[in-house]
Write a protein that holds these residues in place. Structure first.
Motif, mmCIF file in Angstrom:
data_model
loop_
_atom_site.group_PDB
_atom_site.id
_atom_site.type_symbol
_atom_site.label_atom_id
_atom_site.label_comp_id
_atom_site.label_asym_id
_atom_site.label_seq_id
_atom_site.Cartn_x
_atom_site.Cartn_y
_atom_site.Cartn_z
ATOM 1 N N GLU A 220 0.819 -1.218 0.000
ATOM 2 C CA GLU A 220 0.000 0.000 0.000
ATOM 3 C C GLU A 220 0.851 1.266 0.000
ATOM 4 O O GLU A 220 0.401 2.330 -0.431
ATOM 5 C CB GLU A 220 -0.978 0.005 1.184
ATOM 6 C CG GLU A 220 -0.359 0.129 2.572
ATOM 7 C CD GLU A 220 0.215 -1.177 3.108
ATOM 8 O OE1 GLU A 220 0.282 -2.158 2.354
ATOM 9 O OE2 GLU A 220 0.605 -1.199 4.290
ATOM 10 N N TYR A 309 -8.220 4.701 -3.319
ATOM 11 C CA TYR A 309 -8.184 3.968 -2.036
ATOM 12 C C TYR A 309 -8.453 4.895 -0.862
ATOM 13 O O TYR A 309 -8.371 4.485 0.294
ATOM 14 C CB TYR A 309 -6.843 3.256 -1.871
ATOM 15 C CG TYR A 309 -6.575 2.317 -3.012
ATOM 16 C CD1 TYR A 309 -7.169 1.053 -3.045
ATOM 17 C CD2 TYR A 309 -5.765 2.708 -4.085
ATOM 18 C CE1 TYR A 309 -6.950 0.192 -4.112
ATOM 19 C CE2 TYR A 309 -5.530 1.848 -5.139
ATOM 20 C CZ TYR A 309 -6.135 0.590 -5.152
ATOM 21 O OH TYR A 309 -5.927 -0.242 -6.190
ATOM 22 N N ARG A 314 -5.617 0.859 6.170
ATOM 23 C CA ARG A 314 -4.358 0.460 5.519
ATOM 24 C C ARG A 314 -4.318 -1.022 5.137
ATOM 25 O O ARG A 314 -3.785 -1.389 4.099
ATOM 26 C CB ARG A 314 -3.150 0.815 6.394
ATOM 27 C CG ARG A 314 -3.232 0.246 7.787
ATOM 28 C CD ARG A 314 -2.152 0.802 8.706
ATOM 29 N NE ARG A 314 -2.484 0.455 10.078
ATOM 30 C CZ ARG A 314 -1.611 0.161 11.020
ATOM 31 N NH1 ARG A 314 -0.313 0.212 10.758
ATOM 32 N NH2 ARG A 314 -1.998 -0.152 12.238
ATOM 33 N N CYS A 317 -6.805 -1.652 2.326
ATOM 34 C CA CYS A 317 -6.199 -1.109 1.118
ATOM 35 C C CYS A 317 -5.163 -2.082 0.549
ATOM 36 O O CYS A 317 -5.105 -2.319 -0.653
ATOM 37 C CB CYS A 317 -5.553 0.230 1.422
ATOM 38 S SG CYS A 317 -4.469 0.825 0.104
ATOM 39 N N ARG A 318 -4.355 -2.654 1.459
ATOM 40 C CA ARG A 318 -3.334 -3.602 0.996
ATOM 41 C C ARG A 318 -3.980 -4.740 0.223
ATOM 42 O O ARG A 318 -3.573 -5.094 -0.877
ATOM 43 C CB ARG A 318 -2.555 -4.158 2.195
ATOM 44 C CG ARG A 318 -1.491 -5.180 1.813
ATOM 45 C CD ARG A 318 -0.740 -5.712 3.018
ATOM 46 N NE ARG A 318 -0.047 -4.628 3.721
ATOM 47 C CZ ARG A 318 0.654 -4.821 4.853
ATOM 48 N NH1 ARG A 318 0.723 -6.024 5.391
ATOM 49 N NH2 ARG A 318 1.255 -3.818 5.435
ATOM 50 N N LEU A 321 -5.555 -3.449 -3.062
ATOM 51 C CA LEU A 321 -4.528 -3.061 -4.023
ATOM 52 C C LEU A 321 -3.879 -4.295 -4.651
ATOM 53 O O LEU A 321 -3.680 -4.357 -5.872
ATOM 54 C CB LEU A 321 -3.470 -2.194 -3.324
ATOM 55 C CG LEU A 321 -2.332 -1.658 -4.170
ATOM 56 C CD1 LEU A 321 -2.852 -0.710 -5.247
ATOM 57 C CD2 LEU A 321 -1.323 -0.917 -3.300
#
Length: 891
Positions: A220, A309, A314, A317-318, A321
């Motif tokens: 991320e 995002y 976090r 998002c990781r 992504l």
RNA sequence: GGGCGAUUAGCUCAGCUGGGAGAGCACAUGCCUUACAAGCAUGGGGUCACAAGUUCAAAUCUUGUAUCGCCCACCA
């Protein structure tokens, strides 16, 4: 006197607690002069409840304090609590959350008021728990790290360091806790190995469309990449130099840089560079003048820089992504990868390295003198190995991030002028800007790290920056006792602060005890649910039992493994003390006797024996305490009291007490009293409550005894002094031989299954005439111990019929048997004993026949072996004789 | 990656400067013996993790190995 058979600690502990408190025995005043002995408590968090770690830590300190106090030092134990910024704020916020409120609902001022109220109501309960444990702190001096005085010290220190250029503000990568919403120091980030993944991602070279692969554990952060780095020696670097790289998904263009830092052998040898989210990348960013893009909010969600995002957490998002990269074909592969990840030491959330403007303390200049005092042995660590750990940390020290984005704590004494933008740094709230005199000032929002107040504890508690009489008298303090977990957080920093602001070390000895673990070796912690609550133990076994048990199983600096059954050691010992005292009271009560100390010339060998051992014990305990060997000290008194005083001396005293010789009775009573009295004093630091109870009880028997009147409490009574003149090794040795003879006789009885109820006849054949007359004088004693109807003592004794026998140093003991002897059994028995002795003898003979042993070993060692050889061979010979006689009966 | 600690009786652990392997608990046997059954007496039980070395002598000192645990460290 009607005293229960079992000691019940509860009322006793409450009684003496209030007695001590009322009489202020633990209050110290520098005006009393004398030699000072001071300890400052490691201030527990206001939020804390007493746990076993505290119990151990404070027991150690209380032992030292009580012992030194009895030795006559002007003793001070400074108590207090720590405001524990983040921890306390967390607790209060959680409480608010239960009412569906947040700190923002209240606003800063109201929130802080709320925390103060919380503290008054619930905080600091640990102080009462420490009292229950028996801690003899000077409670009148209790301090809190947010007291007015201590707060002034904090501001003073900040200003001084700022003016010296040792406090500075700057933009650096710090450890950010997205849950506590604050920066943390490096020490507050706990690194734990986690099973993570290494993601291989393709980036596109703009002109050629060629793909290059980077590897990362935190994909991320790609959203904040501002370059791709290769080692300049990497041949791929030459080809890529000057090219633009296009970040997938966000399609942002970034540069290629060459940096020595890049390890060609790790990952793909190509590194994505995110200056705002990684300390190494930040350094690279500085070297190559890269922009920094911070893609995260303070709560760990992505911000507007993260494009699609934005607002995602976090970790969400990781996941997303990686999903997107996979779909668009940029994801090459995912490898399993174990790596150390920082966690918040307060809430255990994974830390985010994050670029942020914070306040720092420059540590190198402070560390240098702190290294020197340890190298110069002005401060010593126990166990010594911690010295190395300390020096290692000190030499590689990094700057200390001291600003925290929370509300509960010492507010940073820095104001920014809204007119000229300059900073005003002052202890007292300024009314105008220091440079442009504008009144439009705004104070920095942040507060200071909690440890920024605790590192001043050894002098701020005495009123610093004022040079108070207390400060002059008690500083430097003597011993600091703490757990190694806070060696860097606290101990190291106190040394630096002491040297910087007081110009002197804060303490001489640092005693680091072990960590308290459960019996499977896991550290006790609330979250694991494996704790034993000290208050439960106090309730069930008593505070003395808790203290004594814990100390007696704590070897210097080793971790302590606890299970509930361990506390029986102390409980049983307390009960033994109780009953021995009960015995004395029962036998002293019958007639009012004046308190006339025994005369040395009236002492029997048993009296001299116990007094000799007592003095050895005093010496041993005192030495052990001087060396911080608490378990050894406890063990020595325990062993002396239980196995010498109770098992032996009280038993020898009984015939005297029950006899008619009034003078002998008095002497025995006085010895019984003296030895128990001294033992109680030695035990007082370990078991303050029961020792006080029994000391008071015993002294109240004699109206003309002055010790109680003089001192009122065992707490301030003098520590025993050993007297070598009272130690007569010849007598100790002789009495030991008597007991050895008794054991041999009892063993015969036991091996022949003769119940204690049937009285027996014994024959003792002593080794020498001297022993013969000694044993004759001890006849009554021997009869009692052996439960014998008669004992014949004769150096010339020869058995006329087959008698079981045993050989000891002092001679041979024969036991008469009612029925006929089973000669076969006895001969087997003797052969068994003989066998063992012969083996030992052979070993010694082998040694002695070795020329190099005789030549090289010190004379006393050789002499000792010779003595043993003579003794053993003589014993063998005697057994052989007895065996021969028994065998003759077999034919 | 570096450093530290632990490994001794069935269990939990002492054993400091090398010279007789210890304690508590547990176990076995016998005892409510007028202080104490939370007690008393007696007893059994150990290749001191493994290997090599130093030494007259090693649980103890040196080196290495193994297992467990802790601390520190910015390899993405």
């Amino acid at each position: 006197m009607d005293i229960p058979k079992q000691y019940s600690p509860k009322e006793t502990e409450e009684k003496w607690l209030s007695f001590w408190n009322k009489n202020k025995f633990s209050h110290a005043s520098c005006q009393n002069g004398g030699e000072s002995y001071a300890i400052v408590i490691p201030p527990p968090n206001v939020t804390a409840a007493l746990h076993m770690g505290h119990a151990l830590n404070n027991t150690v300190q209380d032992i030292l304090i009580r012992w030194r106090r009895m030795q006559g030092y002007n003793t001070l134990w400074m108590p207090g609590t720590d405001h524990a910024g983040i921890a306390t704020q967390n607790v209060v916020e959680k409480q608010l959350a239960r009412e569906n409120r947040s700190r923002d609902d209240l606003g800063r001022e109201k929130f802080i008021d709320h925390v103060w109220k919380w503290r008054e109501e619930y905080g600091g309960k640990i102080i009462n728990q420490l009292k229950k444990l028996g801690c003899s702190c000077d409670w009148e001096r209790e301090r809190f790290t947010m007291d007015e005085g201590l707060s002034r010290a904090v501001k003073e220190v900040f200003v001084r360091l700022y003016n010296k250029g040792l406090v500075y503000q700057g933009d650096y990568i710090i450890n950010w806790c997205p849950r506590c919403h604050t920066a943390l120091s490096d020490e507050e980030a706990e690194h734990r190995d986690l099973d993570g993944a290494l993601y291989y991602i393709n980036y596109t070279v703009k002109d050629t469309g060629e793909k290059i692969t980077v590897a990362t554990t935190r994909p991320e952060t790609m959203l904040g990449d501002t370059a791709v780095a290769l080692n300049p020696k990497d041949e791929r670097y030459a080809k890529l130099k000057g090219k633009k790289i296009v970040l997938p998904i966000v399609n942002r263009e970034i540069d290629v840089i060459g940096d020595e830092f890049v390890d060609t052998s790790f990952g793909t040898g190509i590194v994505k560079v995110t200056p705002a989210h990684d300390p190494n990348d930040f350094e690279m960013g500085l070297r190559h003048n890269l922009p920094s893009i911070n893609v995260m909010n303070h709560d760990g969600t992505l911000n507007e820089k993260a494009g699609p995002y934005k607002d995602m957490d976090r970790f969400h998002c990781r996941k997303q992504l990686v999903e997107d990269l996979k779909e668009s074909g940029y994801l090459v592969k995912i490898d399993k990868h174990q790596h150390a990840v920082g966690h918040c030491y307060r809430c255990h959330t994974i830390i985010e390295p994050r670029l942020s403007r914070q306040w720092f303390v420059k540590m190198k200049p402070l560390a240098e003198p702190a290294i020197k005092v340890v190298l110069d042995k002005k401060i010593t660590f126990l166990p010594n190995r911690w010295e190395k750990v300390y020096l290692e940390w000190m030499t590689n020290i990094r700057d200390w991030c001291i600003s925290r984005q929370i509300w509960w704590g010492h507010r940073i004494p820095v104001w920014t002028c809204q007119e000229c933008g300059k900073l005003t740094v002052a202890v007292d709230d300024p009314t105008q800007c220091a440079s442009c005199k504008s009144k439009n000032l705004v104070q920095d929002n942040d507060v200071l790290d909690t440890w920024f107040s605790s590192w001043l504890w050894p002098f701020s508690t005495f009123g610093w920056p004022d040079v108070t009489p207390d400060l002059k008298f008690f500083y430097p303090t003597n011993t600091l006792a703490t757990a190694p977990e806070i060696l860097f957080f606290w101990v190291a920093r106190m040394i630096m602060a002491g040297l910087e602001f007081m110009g002197d070390i804060p303490f001489q000895d640092v005693y680091l005890h072990g960590t308290v673990r459960d019996d499977s070796g896991t550290k006790m912690s609330k979250s694991l649910g494996n704790t034993i609550d000290p208050l439960d133990v106090i309730e069930e076994f008593g505070a003395d039992a808790l203290r004594f048990s814990m100390i007696s199983i704590t070897a210097q600096g080793q971790d302590v493994y606890l299970s509930p059954s361990k506390f029986e050691i102390g409980r049983n010992f307390a009960n033994k003390l109780w009953n021995a005292s009960r015995f004395l009271l029962m036998n002293f009560g019958e007639e009012t006797e004046s308190f006339t100390p025994y005369k040395k010339e009236d002492l029997s060998s048993d009296d001299k024996y116990i007094l000799g051992l007592l003095n050895k014990t005093i010496k041993g305990v005192t030495e052990a305490l001087e060396q911080f060997r608490f378990n050894e000290a406890a063990q020595i008194v325990y062993d002396f009291f239980w196995h010498s005083y109770c098992d032996k001396y009280i038993e020898t005293a009984k015939p005297v007490l029950y006899g008619d010789d009034k003078d002998a009775k008095h002497t025995t009573r006085m010895v019984l009293f003296d030895v128990l009295n001294q033992t109680l004093k030695m035990l007082h630091p370990f078991m303050p409550f029961i020792s006080e109870e029994l000391w008071q009880l015993l002294h109240s028997i004699f109206p003309d005894d002055t010790e109680l009147a003089n001192y009122k409490s065992i707490m301030v009574a003098p520590w025993p002094k050993s007297d070598d003149a009272m130690i007569d090794d010849t007598i100790i040795n002789r009495v030991d031989q008597k007991f050895e003879m008794v054991s041999a006789g009892r063993n015969l009885r036991s091996e022949y299954d003769i119940p204690p109820s049937s009285e027996l006849t014994f024959f003792i054949k002593p080794e020498t005439g001297e022993l013969q007359s000694y044993f004759v004088s001890e006849l009554i004693m021997l009869k009692k111990f052996l439960r014998a109807s008669s004992i014949t003592i004769d150096t010339e004794f020869e058995p006329q019929s087959g008698l079981p026998s045993a050989v000891v140093k002092a001679g041979t003991i024969f036991m008469s048997l009612e029925g006929a002897l089973d000669a076969e059994k006895e001969s087997d028995r003797l052969e068994g004993k003989l066998d063992k002795l012969r083996k030992a003898l052979m070993g010694i003979r082998k040694k002695l026949s070795n020329q190099s042993f005789v030549n090289n070993a010190p004379a006393n060692v050789v002499e000792k072996e010779r003595g043993k050889e003579a003794e053993l061979s003589e014993q063998c010979e005697k057994i052989e004789q007895n065996l021969a006689f028994i065998r003759s009966l077999l034919k």
